[in-house]
Write a protein that holds these residues in place. Sequence first.
Motif: not given
Length: 380
Positions: A59-72, A88-94
């Motif tokens: 779901x996150x990959x479907x919305x992430x544009x690679x530049x926008x800030x992400x708040x979880x 954890x690892x998915x958030x760390x890669x951001x």
Amino acid sequence: MTQKTHPRIYDSAGKQLPVSAKSWYFLQASGEAERRTIEVYVYGEIGGWGITANQFVQDLRGMDDGVSPIVVAFNSGGGDLFDGLAMHNALSRLGERCTGRVDALAASAASVAVCGAHRVVIAANAMLMIHNPWTYTSGDADDFRRVADVLDQTLEAIIAAYKAKAPNVDDAELRRLVNAETWLTATEAVELGLADEIGGGIEVKACVGQGAVLHRYRHAPQALMDLIDGAEEPVAETEPQPQPPAQVSTAKLALMITQGCAEAGISNLIEPLINSTQLADEPVVQAALTRAKAVRDLCVAARLPELTEGFVRDGLDTVAVRARLFDTLTGSGGFEIDNSLPLADDSPIHAQARQPNPQGIWASRRNAQSTNKPAQGARQ
């Protein structure tokens, strides 16, 4: 507003979507395309019947544009450890784009997941809970030794996740806190290094709604339990006192169960519901019907619908049913690491004898028949 096909995901522009008790997981993107913020709400169990790591990442990959800030934003009592580690690892890669926010509670696997964010903000009245991994299992002595070794290894993964967020924390002190099942206030989480700053507080009672989950833990703070158990607000003296509900005859209550079961497609549960409720009163019957539907859904999801009737007859709630289903599934071979503790009323897990192997028995019989083939003309 353009709504995606997934029922729990919303992609909006410039409109804040409220988080209700029933909307426990969704994503949204707000603002202009050039300046937008992606928000992910993880409100509920991690893994199992809750939000899985696979669902979260896809779901996150479907919305992430690679530049926008992400708040979880987290409000979770925990769940499956490996799903928490994957988050954890998915958030760390951001990287620096990611902010983890503890809105009310990040316990167990949720505390592991949120620590993957580059920056963690915890509400002033929120809590972070850390503890050892825990699991169900069955088998012989060798099986238990193997599982104990795996638990030791997963503990090291938990410690590594926390130390990635707080590299300066004393290793011995961190292990002591994890082993003791420690509930950290916002101030203590910041002092330990697992959070970076304290944010504005919110009303915990309005958003947690996970009292049954927290009953699994040994040292859940009583003040938090009192809030999430849904204690009723005192009624002001000036307000009129509610009148006791009118009594409903047992015949009408039985009819209510019959009709409710027919509408829900669970007519096989009519007799168990009548026996378990004893047709006490209308609220008891309504609650039992709602619970029976939820129990049926859990058993169907676990591909064990035949267990529904017994669970309903015993009057088990959904939390106890999940524990029983988990025990049944893991007892059939293999195990999973789940760092949520069992309910107080869960029956102890008993070692089970090895089950017969039908294929092996059949092969042995065929070999015996070929070896002892009767002489020509003899009758069998």
